[in-house]
Motif scaffolding. Structure first.
Motif, mmCIF file in Angstrom:
data_model
loop_
_atom_site.group_PDB
_atom_site.id
_atom_site.type_symbol
_atom_site.label_atom_id
_atom_site.label_comp_id
_atom_site.label_asym_id
_atom_site.label_seq_id
_atom_site.Cartn_x
_atom_site.Cartn_y
_atom_site.Cartn_z
ATOM 1 N N ASN A 120 0.820 -1.211 0.000
ATOM 2 C CA ASN A 120 0.000 0.000 0.000
ATOM 3 C C ASN A 120 0.855 1.264 0.000
ATOM 4 O O ASN A 120 0.517 2.257 -0.638
ATOM 5 C CB ASN A 120 -0.947 0.010 1.208
ATOM 6 C CG ASN A 120 -2.044 -1.017 1.044
ATOM 7 O OD1 ASN A 120 -2.242 -1.551 -0.042
ATOM 8 N ND2 ASN A 120 -2.734 -1.319 2.130
ATOM 9 N N TRP A 121 1.968 1.191 0.703
ATOM 10 C CA TRP A 121 2.873 2.336 0.763
ATOM 11 C C TRP A 121 3.418 2.634 -0.635
ATOM 12 O O TRP A 121 3.425 3.770 -1.094
ATOM 13 C CB TRP A 121 4.002 2.029 1.743
ATOM 14 C CG TRP A 121 4.973 3.144 1.934
ATOM 15 C CD1 TRP A 121 4.739 4.310 2.609
ATOM 16 C CD2 TRP A 121 6.306 3.208 1.438
ATOM 17 N NE1 TRP A 121 5.865 5.096 2.574
ATOM 18 C CE2 TRP A 121 6.843 4.442 1.870
ATOM 19 C CE3 TRP A 121 7.109 2.335 0.699
ATOM 20 C CZ2 TRP A 121 8.141 4.839 1.569
ATOM 21 C CZ3 TRP A 121 8.405 2.724 0.404
ATOM 22 C CH2 TRP A 121 8.921 3.963 0.823
ATOM 23 N N ILE A 122 3.872 1.572 -1.332
ATOM 24 C CA ILE A 122 4.412 1.762 -2.685
ATOM 25 C C ILE A 122 3.330 2.320 -3.606
ATOM 26 O O ILE A 122 3.558 3.272 -4.360
ATOM 27 C CB ILE A 122 4.954 0.429 -3.218
ATOM 28 C CG1 ILE A 122 6.158 -0.009 -2.395
ATOM 29 C CG2 ILE A 122 5.349 0.562 -4.692
ATOM 30 C CD1 ILE A 122 6.662 -1.392 -2.719
ATOM 31 N N ASP A 123 2.116 1.729 -3.509
ATOM 32 C CA ASP A 123 1.010 2.213 -4.347
ATOM 33 C C ASP A 123 0.714 3.677 -4.060
ATOM 34 O O ASP A 123 0.483 4.475 -4.969
ATOM 35 C CB ASP A 123 -0.255 1.378 -4.088
ATOM 36 C CG ASP A 123 -0.205 0.070 -4.854
ATOM 37 O OD1 ASP A 123 0.704 -0.080 -5.692
ATOM 38 O OD2 ASP A 123 -1.063 -0.800 -4.608
ATOM 39 N N GLY A 124 0.716 4.016 -2.780
ATOM 40 C CA GLY A 124 0.408 5.381 -2.383
ATOM 41 C C GLY A 124 1.414 6.367 -2.945
ATOM 42 O O GLY A 124 1.053 7.422 -3.475
ATOM 43 N N ARG A 125 2.676 6.008 -2.869
ATOM 44 C CA ARG A 125 3.719 6.895 -3.406
ATOM 45 C C ARG A 125 3.566 7.067 -4.906
ATOM 46 O O ARG A 125 3.736 8.156 -5.438
ATOM 47 C CB ARG A 125 5.092 6.310 -3.082
ATOM 48 C CG ARG A 125 5.597 6.723 -1.717
ATOM 49 C CD ARG A 125 6.943 6.098 -1.456
ATOM 50 N NE ARG A 125 7.908 6.503 -2.482
ATOM 51 C CZ ARG A 125 8.990 7.245 -2.220
ATOM 52 N NH1 ARG A 125 9.215 7.637 -0.981
ATOM 53 N NH2 ARG A 125 9.839 7.573 -3.165
ATOM 54 N N LYS A 152 2.757 10.572 -6.838
ATOM 55 C CA LYS A 152 3.621 11.092 -7.893
ATOM 56 C C LYS A 152 2.791 11.418 -9.136
ATOM 57 O O LYS A 152 2.943 12.473 -9.739
ATOM 58 C CB LYS A 152 4.669 10.048 -8.231
ATOM 59 C CG LYS A 152 6.093 10.583 -8.183
ATOM 60 C CD LYS A 152 7.055 9.483 -8.548
ATOM 61 C CE LYS A 152 8.261 9.487 -7.627
ATOM 62 N NZ LYS A 152 9.026 8.261 -7.756
ATOM 63 N N LEU A 153 1.922 10.481 -9.500
ATOM 64 C CA LEU A 153 1.099 10.672 -10.697
ATOM 65 C C LEU A 153 0.165 11.867 -10.524
ATOM 66 O O LEU A 153 -0.045 12.644 -11.448
ATOM 67 C CB LEU A 153 0.266 9.416 -10.978
ATOM 68 C CG LEU A 153 1.021 8.261 -11.632
ATOM 69 C CD1 LEU A 153 0.103 7.069 -11.796
ATOM 70 C CD2 LEU A 153 1.587 8.698 -12.984
ATOM 71 N N ALA A 207 -0.480 29.156 -9.818
ATOM 72 C CA ALA A 207 -0.580 30.277 -8.898
ATOM 73 C C ALA A 207 -0.684 29.820 -7.451
ATOM 74 O O ALA A 207 -0.050 30.387 -6.574
ATOM 75 C CB ALA A 207 -1.805 31.114 -9.253
ATOM 76 N N ARG A 208 -1.457 28.749 -7.243
ATOM 77 C CA ARG A 208 -1.708 28.383 -5.862
ATOM 78 C C ARG A 208 -1.522 26.872 -5.685
ATOM 79 O O ARG A 208 -2.391 26.074 -5.998
ATOM 80 C CB ARG A 208 -3.143 28.765 -5.508
ATOM 81 C CG ARG A 208 -3.317 28.994 -4.024
ATOM 82 C CD ARG A 208 -4.707 29.512 -3.793
ATOM 83 N NE ARG A 208 -5.317 28.761 -2.715
ATOM 84 C CZ ARG A 208 -6.569 28.394 -2.677
ATOM 85 N NH1 ARG A 208 -7.371 28.703 -3.669
ATOM 86 N NH2 ARG A 208 -7.030 27.732 -1.661
ATOM 87 N N VAL A 209 -0.380 26.487 -5.229
ATOM 88 C CA VAL A 209 -0.116 25.053 -5.068
ATOM 89 C C VAL A 209 -0.606 24.585 -3.697
ATOM 90 O O VAL A 209 -0.184 25.108 -2.671
ATOM 91 C CB VAL A 209 1.396 24.749 -5.194
ATOM 92 C CG1 VAL A 209 1.649 23.281 -4.996
ATOM 93 C CG2 VAL A 209 1.909 25.222 -6.532
ATOM 94 N N THR A 210 -1.544 23.657 -3.738
ATOM 95 C CA THR A 210 -2.000 23.105 -2.457
ATOM 96 C C THR A 210 -1.514 21.667 -2.346
ATOM 97 O O THR A 210 -1.306 20.993 -3.347
ATOM 98 C CB THR A 210 -3.542 23.102 -2.385
ATOM 99 O OG1 THR A 210 -4.019 22.592 -3.610
ATOM 100 C CG2 THR A 210 -4.077 24.491 -2.144
ATOM 101 N N THR A 211 -1.392 21.235 -1.154
ATOM 102 C CA THR A 211 -0.983 19.840 -0.989
ATOM 103 C C THR A 211 -2.157 18.925 -1.349
ATOM 104 O O THR A 211 -3.311 19.235 -1.058
ATOM 105 C CB THR A 211 -0.577 19.548 0.476
ATOM 106 O OG1 THR A 211 -1.550 20.177 1.306
ATOM 107 C CG2 THR A 211 0.800 20.104 0.773
ATOM 108 N N VAL A 212 -1.829 17.845 -1.968
ATOM 109 C CA VAL A 212 -2.869 16.898 -2.341
ATOM 110 C C VAL A 212 -3.243 16.070 -1.113
ATOM 111 O O VAL A 212 -2.368 15.532 -0.434
ATOM 112 C CB VAL A 212 -2.361 15.968 -3.459
ATOM 113 C CG1 VAL A 212 -3.484 15.058 -3.917
ATOM 114 C CG2 VAL A 212 -1.817 16.791 -4.600
ATOM 115 N N ASN A 213 -4.513 15.989 -0.877
ATOM 116 C CA ASN A 213 -5.029 15.263 0.293
ATOM 117 C C ASN A 213 -4.497 15.845 1.588
ATOM 118 O O ASN A 213 -3.726 15.226 2.285
ATOM 119 C CB ASN A 213 -4.678 13.783 0.255
ATOM 120 C CG ASN A 213 -5.476 13.079 -0.789
ATOM 121 O OD1 ASN A 213 -6.601 13.465 -1.086
ATOM 122 N ND2 ASN A 213 -4.874 12.069 -1.396
#
Lengths: 220, 232
Positions: free
Chosen positions: B205-210, B214-215, B226-232
Protein backbone atom coordinates in the motif's frame (compact mmCIF):
# COMPACT_ATOMS: atom_id res chain seq x y z
CA UNK A 1 -38.38 -27.94 -16.22
CA UNK A 2 -38.09 -31.68 -15.69
CA UNK A 3 -36.14 -31.96 -18.92
CA UNK A 4 -33.75 -29.28 -17.74
CA UNK A 5 -33.19 -31.01 -14.43
CA UNK A 6 -32.50 -34.27 -16.20
CA UNK A 7 -30.02 -32.58 -18.46
CA UNK A 8 -28.20 -30.90 -15.56
CA UNK A 9 -28.10 -34.14 -13.62
CA UNK A 10 -26.65 -35.88 -16.61
CA UNK A 11 -23.94 -33.23 -17.09
CA UNK A 12 -23.03 -33.27 -13.41
CA UNK A 13 -22.87 -37.07 -13.46
CA UNK A 14 -20.66 -37.02 -16.55
CA UNK A 15 -18.24 -34.65 -14.79
CA UNK A 16 -18.17 -36.79 -11.66
CA UNK A 17 -17.48 -39.95 -13.66
CA UNK A 18 -14.71 -38.45 -15.78
CA UNK A 19 -13.10 -36.84 -12.72
CA UNK A 20 -13.17 -40.14 -10.85
CA UNK A 21 -11.73 -41.96 -13.86
CA UNK A 22 -8.86 -39.49 -14.06
CA UNK A 23 -8.07 -39.88 -10.36
CA UNK A 24 -8.25 -43.67 -10.54
CA UNK A 25 -5.83 -43.64 -13.46
CA UNK A 26 -3.37 -41.40 -11.60
CA UNK A 27 -3.70 -43.45 -8.43
CA UNK A 28 -3.00 -46.58 -10.47
CA UNK A 29 0.10 -45.00 -12.02
CA UNK A 30 1.54 -43.61 -8.77
CA UNK A 31 0.59 -46.34 -6.26
CA UNK A 32 3.79 -48.39 -6.70
CA UNK A 33 6.00 -45.37 -6.52
CA UNK A 34 4.26 -44.09 -3.35
CA UNK A 35 4.61 -47.49 -1.67
CA UNK A 36 8.32 -47.55 -2.57
CA UNK A 37 8.79 -44.04 -1.19
CA UNK A 38 7.17 -44.96 2.12
CA UNK A 39 9.18 -48.16 2.35
CA UNK A 40 12.43 -46.34 1.56
CA UNK A 41 11.71 -43.70 4.17
CA UNK A 42 11.13 -46.40 6.78
CA UNK A 43 14.20 -48.37 5.73
CA UNK A 44 16.35 -45.23 5.81
CA UNK A 45 15.38 -44.55 9.44
CA UNK A 46 15.70 -48.22 10.41
CA UNK A 47 19.15 -48.40 8.83
CA UNK A 48 20.26 -45.33 10.74
CA UNK A 49 19.51 -47.22 13.95
CA UNK A 50 20.70 -50.65 12.81
CA UNK A 51 23.32 -50.25 10.04
CA UNK A 52 22.88 -52.72 7.14
CA UNK A 53 26.23 -54.44 7.81
CA UNK A 54 25.05 -55.51 11.29
CA UNK A 55 22.19 -57.67 10.08
CA UNK A 56 21.41 -59.90 7.13
CA UNK A 57 17.63 -60.19 7.31
CA UNK A 58 14.98 -57.99 5.73
CA UNK A 59 14.15 -55.60 8.58
CA UNK A 60 11.11 -54.33 6.81
CA UNK A 61 9.28 -57.66 6.71
CA UNK A 62 10.74 -59.23 9.88
CA UNK A 63 8.30 -57.31 12.00
CA UNK A 64 5.63 -58.17 14.54
CA UNK A 65 2.74 -56.11 15.89
CA UNK A 66 2.52 -55.84 19.67
CA UNK A 67 0.00 -54.33 21.97
CA UNK A 68 1.67 -53.15 25.17
CA UNK A 69 -0.28 -50.19 26.45
CA UNK A 70 1.92 -49.36 29.45
CA UNK A 71 5.19 -49.42 27.56
CA UNK A 72 4.45 -48.44 23.97
CA UNK A 73 1.21 -46.50 24.09
CA UNK A 74 -2.41 -47.16 23.26
CA UNK A 75 -2.06 -48.26 19.66
CA UNK A 76 -0.67 -51.51 18.35
CA UNK A 77 2.96 -50.88 17.47
CA UNK A 78 5.31 -52.65 15.06
CA UNK A 79 8.55 -54.14 16.40
CA UNK A 80 11.27 -54.69 13.78
CA UNK A 81 13.76 -57.47 14.46
CA UNK A 82 17.32 -57.45 13.22
CA UNK A 83 19.13 -60.79 12.96
CA UNK A 84 22.61 -61.87 11.89
CA UNK A 85 22.96 -65.50 10.70
CA UNK A 86 19.56 -66.18 12.25
CA UNK A 87 20.86 -65.03 15.64
CA UNK A 88 18.89 -62.24 17.32
CA UNK A 89 20.81 -58.96 17.15
CA UNK A 90 18.57 -56.02 18.02
CA UNK A 91 14.97 -54.83 18.30
CA UNK A 92 13.60 -51.63 16.83
CA UNK A 93 10.34 -50.63 18.53
CA UNK A 94 7.92 -47.92 17.58
CA UNK A 95 6.63 -46.19 20.65
CA UNK A 96 4.55 -43.19 21.67
CA UNK A 97 5.23 -40.57 24.31
CA UNK A 98 1.68 -39.38 25.04
CA UNK A 99 2.76 -36.47 27.27
CA UNK A 100 4.62 -34.13 24.92
CA UNK A 101 4.09 -30.38 25.14
CA UNK A 102 1.57 -30.46 22.28
CA UNK A 103 0.33 -33.98 21.98
CA UNK A 104 1.91 -37.34 21.33
CA UNK A 105 5.51 -37.79 20.15
CA UNK A 106 6.11 -40.88 18.00
CA UNK A 107 9.52 -42.48 18.37
CA UNK A 108 11.60 -45.35 17.07
CA UNK A 109 13.84 -46.99 19.71
CA UNK A 110 16.54 -49.58 18.93
CA UNK A 111 17.72 -51.90 21.71
CA UNK A 112 20.42 -54.58 21.30
CA UNK A 113 20.74 -57.99 22.98
CA UNK A 114 22.82 -56.52 25.84
CA UNK A 115 19.89 -54.16 26.57
CA UNK A 116 21.92 -51.20 25.35
CA UNK A 117 20.16 -48.45 23.45
CA UNK A 118 21.46 -48.43 19.88
CA UNK A 119 19.66 -45.26 18.97
CA UNK A 120 16.44 -43.27 19.11
CA UNK A 121 14.73 -41.25 16.37
CA UNK A 122 11.64 -39.05 16.37
CA UNK A 123 9.13 -40.03 13.70
CA UNK A 124 6.46 -37.43 14.25
CA UNK A 125 5.75 -34.68 16.74
CA UNK A 126 4.08 -31.30 17.12
CA UNK A 127 6.43 -29.69 19.63
CA UNK A 128 7.13 -25.95 19.55
CA UNK A 129 9.33 -25.02 16.58
CA UNK A 130 12.65 -23.64 17.74
CA UNK A 131 12.37 -25.07 21.26
CA UNK A 132 10.91 -28.55 21.58
CA UNK A 133 11.83 -29.58 18.05
CA UNK A 134 15.47 -30.03 19.10
CA UNK A 135 14.52 -33.67 19.61
CA UNK A 136 14.80 -34.02 15.81
CA UNK A 137 18.17 -35.29 14.62
CA UNK A 138 18.09 -32.66 11.85
CA UNK A 139 18.13 -29.87 14.41
CA UNK A 140 20.16 -31.06 17.35
CA UNK A 141 22.35 -33.93 18.54
CA UNK A 142 20.40 -34.32 21.76
CA UNK A 143 18.64 -37.51 20.63
CA UNK A 144 22.08 -39.18 20.32
CA UNK A 145 22.63 -38.89 24.08
CA UNK A 146 20.62 -42.10 24.51
CA UNK A 147 23.18 -44.11 22.51
CA UNK A 148 24.89 -46.78 24.58
CA UNK A 149 22.80 -46.11 27.68
CA UNK A 150 21.04 -48.88 29.59
CA UNK A 151 17.98 -48.99 31.82
CA UNK A 152 19.01 -50.69 35.06
CA UNK A 153 15.65 -50.94 36.80
CA UNK A 154 12.05 -50.03 36.22
CA UNK A 155 12.45 -46.79 38.16
CA UNK A 156 16.07 -46.09 37.24
CA UNK A 157 16.56 -42.59 38.70
CA UNK A 158 19.27 -41.72 36.17
CA UNK A 159 16.60 -41.78 33.48
CA UNK A 160 15.37 -38.26 34.09
CA UNK A 161 16.29 -34.85 32.75
CA UNK A 162 18.96 -33.01 34.75
CA UNK A 163 16.44 -30.69 36.37
CA UNK A 164 14.78 -33.79 37.89
CA UNK A 165 18.15 -35.18 38.97
CA UNK A 166 18.78 -37.46 35.99
CA UNK A 167 21.48 -37.69 33.34
CA UNK A 168 19.81 -36.18 30.25
CA UNK A 169 19.99 -32.51 29.33
CA UNK A 170 16.81 -30.53 29.04
CA UNK A 171 16.57 -27.64 26.57
CA UNK A 172 16.59 -24.04 27.68
CA UNK A 173 12.94 -23.06 27.54
CA UNK A 174 11.63 -26.57 27.01
CA UNK A 175 11.71 -29.21 29.73
CA UNK A 176 8.42 -30.97 29.11
CA UNK A 177 9.41 -32.28 25.67
CA UNK A 178 12.71 -33.97 26.69
CA UNK A 179 11.06 -35.23 29.89
CA UNK A 180 8.38 -36.99 27.83
CA UNK A 181 10.92 -38.47 25.41
CA UNK A 182 13.24 -39.71 28.19
CA UNK A 183 10.34 -41.39 30.00
CA UNK A 184 9.05 -43.03 26.82
CA UNK A 185 12.50 -44.36 25.86
CA UNK A 186 12.98 -45.71 29.37
CA UNK A 187 9.61 -47.52 29.34
CA UNK A 188 10.28 -48.91 25.87
CA UNK A 189 13.79 -50.11 26.64
CA UNK A 190 12.66 -51.73 29.88
CA UNK A 191 9.82 -53.48 28.05
CA UNK A 192 12.18 -54.64 25.29
CA UNK A 193 14.85 -56.09 27.55
CA UNK A 194 12.26 -57.98 29.57
CA UNK A 195 10.48 -59.40 26.53
CA UNK A 196 13.41 -60.08 24.19
CA UNK A 197 12.71 -63.78 23.65
CA UNK A 198 8.95 -63.41 23.19
CA UNK A 199 9.42 -60.56 20.74
CA UNK A 200 11.98 -62.45 18.66
CA UNK A 201 9.83 -65.60 18.65
CA UNK A 202 6.59 -63.85 17.62
CA UNK A 203 5.42 -64.35 14.01
CA UNK A 204 5.94 -61.66 11.36
CA UNK A 205 2.59 -59.97 10.75
CA UNK A 206 3.12 -56.29 9.97
CA UNK A 207 1.97 -56.15 6.33
CA UNK A 208 3.43 -52.77 5.42
CA UNK A 209 2.33 -50.83 8.47
CA UNK A 210 2.90 -47.13 7.71
CA UNK A 211 5.80 -45.68 9.64
CA UNK A 212 4.12 -42.41 10.47
CA UNK A 213 0.66 -42.46 11.94
CA UNK A 214 -2.28 -41.23 9.91
CA UNK A 215 -3.21 -38.46 12.31
CA UNK A 216 -2.48 -35.04 10.85
CA UNK A 217 -2.01 -31.74 12.62
CA UNK A 218 -5.29 -29.92 12.26
CA UNK A 219 -4.27 -27.12 14.54
CA UNK A 220 -4.55 -24.19 12.14
CA UNK B 1 -4.07 -9.12 -27.76
CA UNK B 2 -0.79 -8.49 -26.03
CA UNK B 3 -2.41 -5.87 -23.81
CA UNK B 4 -4.74 -8.60 -22.47
CA UNK B 5 -1.68 -10.59 -21.40
CA UNK B 6 -0.10 -7.47 -19.94
CA UNK B 7 -3.24 -6.70 -17.97
CA UNK B 8 -3.47 -10.28 -16.71
CA UNK B 9 0.16 -10.19 -15.60
CA UNK B 10 -0.24 -6.83 -13.89
CA UNK B 11 -3.42 -7.98 -12.14
CA UNK B 12 -2.07 -11.31 -10.94
CA UNK B 13 1.30 -10.07 -9.80
CA UNK B 14 0.37 -6.72 -8.31
CA UNK B 15 -2.93 -4.85 -8.80
CA UNK B 16 -5.22 -7.73 -7.90
CA UNK B 17 -2.73 -10.09 -6.22
CA UNK B 18 -4.70 -12.98 -4.66
CA UNK B 19 -2.83 -12.80 -1.36
CA UNK B 20 -2.06 -9.10 -0.93
CA UNK B 21 -5.21 -7.54 -2.39
CA UNK B 22 -7.94 -10.17 -2.57
CA UNK B 23 -6.69 -11.69 0.72
CA UNK B 24 -7.72 -15.15 -0.45
CA UNK B 25 -6.13 -18.44 0.56
CA UNK B 26 -4.88 -17.05 3.85
CA UNK B 27 -5.11 -20.34 5.75
CA UNK B 28 -2.36 -22.17 3.83
CA UNK B 29 -0.53 -18.89 3.33
CA UNK B 30 -0.16 -18.30 7.04
CA UNK B 31 0.32 -21.92 8.04
CA UNK B 32 3.09 -23.15 5.74
CA UNK B 33 5.28 -20.08 5.39
CA UNK B 34 7.69 -21.10 8.15
CA UNK B 35 10.43 -21.70 5.58
CA UNK B 36 11.06 -20.70 1.97
CA UNK B 37 11.03 -24.34 0.88
CA UNK B 38 7.57 -25.06 2.27
CA UNK B 39 6.26 -21.79 0.87
CA UNK B 40 7.65 -22.50 -2.58
CA UNK B 41 6.31 -26.06 -2.54
CA UNK B 42 2.78 -25.03 -1.67
CA UNK B 43 2.97 -22.08 -4.04
CA UNK B 44 3.91 -24.27 -6.99
CA UNK B 45 1.23 -26.83 -6.08
CA UNK B 46 -1.39 -24.07 -5.91
CA UNK B 47 -0.20 -22.63 -9.22
CA UNK B 48 -0.48 -26.01 -10.97
CA UNK B 49 -4.02 -26.43 -9.66
CA UNK B 50 -4.94 -22.89 -10.72
CA UNK B 51 -3.66 -23.33 -14.27
CA UNK B 52 -5.25 -26.77 -14.63
CA UNK B 53 -8.63 -25.74 -13.24
CA UNK B 54 -8.70 -22.49 -15.22
CA UNK B 55 -7.99 -24.30 -18.51
CA UNK B 56 -10.58 -27.00 -17.82
CA UNK B 57 -13.27 -24.59 -16.65
CA UNK B 58 -12.68 -22.42 -19.69
CA UNK B 59 -12.84 -25.38 -22.09
CA UNK B 60 -16.12 -26.71 -20.72
CA UNK B 61 -17.74 -23.33 -20.10
CA UNK B 62 -20.11 -23.57 -23.08
CA UNK B 63 -21.50 -26.96 -21.97
CA UNK B 64 -22.04 -26.17 -18.32
CA UNK B 65 -25.43 -24.62 -17.54
CA UNK B 66 -25.35 -21.68 -15.21
CA UNK B 67 -27.28 -23.44 -12.40
CA UNK B 68 -24.76 -26.22 -11.91
CA UNK B 69 -21.54 -24.32 -12.64
CA UNK B 70 -20.39 -24.14 -8.98
CA UNK B 71 -20.55 -27.93 -8.33
CA UNK B 72 -18.79 -28.52 -11.63
CA UNK B 73 -16.02 -26.07 -10.70
CA UNK B 74 -15.64 -27.80 -7.34
CA UNK B 75 -15.33 -31.21 -9.03
CA UNK B 76 -12.71 -29.86 -11.44
CA UNK B 77 -10.68 -28.20 -8.68
CA UNK B 78 -10.88 -31.20 -6.34
CA UNK B 79 -9.72 -33.45 -9.16
CA UNK B 80 -6.66 -31.33 -9.89
CA UNK B 81 -5.78 -31.09 -6.21
CA UNK B 82 -5.95 -34.88 -5.88
CA UNK B 83 -3.77 -35.31 -8.95
CA UNK B 84 -1.18 -32.88 -7.58
CA UNK B 85 -1.34 -34.54 -4.16
CA UNK B 86 -0.74 -38.03 -5.58
CA UNK B 87 2.09 -36.76 -7.77
CA UNK B 88 3.78 -35.01 -4.87
CA UNK B 89 3.36 -38.07 -2.70
CA UNK B 90 5.12 -40.13 -5.36
CA UNK B 91 7.89 -37.76 -6.40
CA UNK B 92 8.58 -35.25 -3.59
CA UNK B 93 7.85 -37.46 -0.60
CA UNK B 94 9.72 -35.37 2.00
CA UNK B 95 7.93 -32.20 1.03
CA UNK B 96 4.62 -34.05 0.92
CA UNK B 97 5.18 -35.06 4.54
CA UNK B 98 6.21 -31.52 5.49
CA UNK B 99 3.17 -29.85 3.90
CA UNK B 100 0.82 -32.53 5.19
CA UNK B 101 -2.79 -31.47 5.39
CA UNK B 102 -2.23 -28.24 3.47
CA UNK B 103 -2.07 -29.94 0.08
CA UNK B 104 -5.67 -31.26 0.25
CA UNK B 105 -6.62 -27.90 1.71
CA UNK B 106 -5.72 -26.23 -1.60
CA UNK B 107 -9.28 -27.22 -2.55
CA UNK B 108 -10.57 -24.68 -0.08
CA UNK B 109 -8.34 -21.90 -1.38
CA UNK B 110 -10.96 -19.40 -2.51
CA UNK B 111 -8.51 -17.84 -4.94
CA UNK B 112 -8.94 -20.87 -7.20
CA UNK B 113 -12.72 -21.04 -7.41
CA UNK B 114 -12.65 -17.24 -7.50
CA UNK B 115 -10.61 -17.25 -10.70
CA UNK B 116 -12.74 -20.01 -12.20
CA UNK B 117 -15.88 -17.96 -11.60
CA UNK B 118 -14.53 -14.48 -12.30
CA UNK B 119 -12.30 -15.14 -15.27
CA UNK B 120 -12.05 -18.67 -16.67
CA UNK B 121 -15.81 -19.18 -17.08
CA UNK B 122 -15.99 -16.12 -19.34
CA UNK B 123 -12.78 -16.24 -21.36
CA UNK B 124 -10.95 -18.53 -23.80
CA UNK B 125 -8.60 -21.21 -22.58
CA UNK B 126 -5.24 -19.65 -23.36
CA UNK B 127 -6.08 -16.39 -21.64
CA UNK B 128 -7.46 -18.39 -18.72
CA UNK B 129 -4.29 -20.46 -18.54
CA UNK B 130 -2.21 -17.28 -18.47
CA UNK B 131 -4.51 -15.79 -15.83
CA UNK B 132 -4.08 -18.91 -13.68
CA UNK B 133 -0.33 -18.79 -14.16
CA UNK B 134 -0.05 -15.13 -13.20
CA UNK B 135 -2.37 -15.45 -10.20
CA UNK B 136 -0.37 -18.53 -9.15
CA UNK B 137 2.95 -16.74 -9.54
CA UNK B 138 1.60 -13.76 -7.60
CA UNK B 139 0.43 -16.04 -4.80
CA UNK B 140 3.74 -17.93 -4.80
CA UNK B 141 5.79 -14.72 -4.64
CA UNK B 142 3.90 -13.56 -1.55
CA UNK B 143 4.27 -17.00 0.05
CA UNK B 144 8.01 -17.02 -0.63
CA UNK B 145 8.48 -13.44 0.60
CA UNK B 146 6.67 -14.27 3.83
CA UNK B 147 8.56 -17.58 4.12
CA UNK B 148 11.91 -15.82 3.68
CA UNK B 149 10.99 -13.16 6.23
CA UNK B 150 9.98 -15.71 8.83
CA UNK B 151 12.83 -18.12 8.13
CA UNK B 152 15.48 -15.37 8.42
CA UNK B 153 14.01 -13.89 11.60
CA UNK B 154 13.12 -17.22 13.16
CA UNK B 155 16.01 -19.50 12.26
CA UNK B 156 18.63 -17.25 10.66
CA UNK B 157 18.66 -19.45 7.55
CA UNK B 158 17.40 -19.39 3.99
CA UNK B 159 16.40 -22.40 1.85
CA UNK B 160 16.68 -24.85 4.76
CA UNK B 161 15.37 -28.22 3.60
CA UNK B 162 15.46 -27.27 -0.07
CA UNK B 163 16.47 -30.87 -0.83
CA UNK B 164 12.92 -31.94 0.05
CA UNK B 165 11.64 -30.02 -2.96
CA UNK B 166 14.50 -30.08 -5.43
CA UNK B 167 16.44 -33.26 -4.69
CA UNK B 168 19.77 -33.99 -3.02
CA UNK B 169 21.87 -31.43 -4.92
CA UNK B 170 19.87 -28.64 -3.27
CA UNK B 171 21.18 -29.48 0.19
CA UNK B 172 24.00 -27.00 -0.39
CA UNK B 173 21.54 -24.20 -1.14
CA UNK B 174 20.97 -23.69 2.57
CA UNK B 175 22.43 -20.38 3.70
CA UNK B 176 23.16 -19.84 7.38
CA UNK B 177 22.94 -16.06 7.67
CA UNK B 178 23.50 -16.01 11.41
CA UNK B 179 22.76 -18.27 14.35
CA UNK B 180 21.48 -17.64 17.81
CA UNK B 181 20.75 -19.61 20.95
CA UNK B 182 17.20 -18.35 21.24
CA UNK B 183 15.29 -18.37 17.97
CA UNK B 184 12.79 -15.56 17.52
CA UNK B 185 9.80 -17.71 18.35
CA UNK B 186 7.32 -15.04 17.37
CA UNK B 187 8.44 -15.24 13.75
CA UNK B 188 8.09 -19.03 13.57
CA UNK B 189 4.71 -19.34 15.28
CA UNK B 190 1.41 -18.37 13.59
CA UNK B 191 1.29 -14.82 15.05
CA UNK B 192 4.52 -14.12 13.17
CA UNK B 193 2.75 -15.04 9.95
CA UNK B 194 -0.04 -12.56 10.65
CA UNK B 195 2.42 -9.80 11.54
CA UNK B 196 4.60 -10.50 8.52
CA UNK B 197 1.55 -10.55 6.26
CA UNK B 198 0.45 -7.22 7.73
CA UNK B 199 3.84 -5.69 6.97
CA UNK B 200 3.78 -7.03 3.40
CA UNK B 201 0.33 -5.55 2.76
CA UNK B 202 1.36 -2.27 4.37
CA UNK B 203 4.48 -2.23 2.18
CA UNK B 204 2.42 -2.76 -0.96
CA UNK B 205 0.00 0.00 0.00
CA UNK B 206 2.87 2.34 0.76
CA UNK B 207 4.41 1.76 -2.69
CA UNK B 208 1.01 2.21 -4.35
CA UNK B 209 0.41 5.38 -2.38
CA UNK B 210 3.72 6.90 -3.41
CA UNK B 211 3.12 6.02 -7.03
CA UNK B 212 -0.33 7.55 -6.95
CA UNK B 213 0.95 10.67 -5.23
CA UNK B 214 3.62 11.09 -7.89
CA UNK B 215 1.10 10.67 -10.70
CA UNK B 216 -1.37 13.03 -9.09
CA UNK B 217 1.18 15.69 -8.24
CA UNK B 218 2.56 16.31 -11.71
CA UNK B 219 -0.58 17.47 -13.57
CA UNK B 220 -1.89 19.53 -10.64
CA UNK B 221 1.29 21.55 -10.45
CA UNK B 222 1.07 22.34 -14.14
CA UNK B 223 -2.57 23.36 -14.05
CA UNK B 224 -2.52 25.52 -10.97
CA UNK B 225 0.68 27.39 -10.89
CA UNK B 226 -0.58 30.28 -8.90
CA UNK B 227 -1.71 28.38 -5.86
CA UNK B 228 -0.12 25.05 -5.07
CA UNK B 229 -2.00 23.10 -2.46
CA UNK B 230 -0.98 19.84 -0.99
CA UNK B 231 -2.87 16.90 -2.34
CA UNK B 232 -5.03 15.26 0.29
Amino acid sequence: MLKNMRKNGFILGAFAISATALIVATQFLTADRIATQERNELLRTLNELVPPEQHDNDLFSDCTMVHATDALGLREQPVYRSRMNNEPHALVLRTTAPDGYSGAIHLLVAVDMQAQIKGVRVLQHRETPGLGDKIEIQRDNWILSFNGERVRSENDARWRVRRDGGMFDQFTGATITPRAVVAAVQRTAWYAQNNMDTLFAAPSNCSGEPLVSEEQPYEY
Amino acid sequence: MSTEYQNLAKDGLWENNPALVQLLGLCPLLAVTGTVTNALGLGIATMLVLVGSNITVSLVRSWVPNEIRIPVFVIVIATFVTLVELTMNAFTYGLFMALGIFIPLIVTNCAIIGRAEAYASKNNWYHSAFDGLMMGVGFTLVLVALGALREILGQGTLFAGAELLLGEWARDLKIQLFSFDYPLLLAILPPGAFLGMGFLIAGKNWIDGRRKAKLAKAPIEKAQRARVTTVN
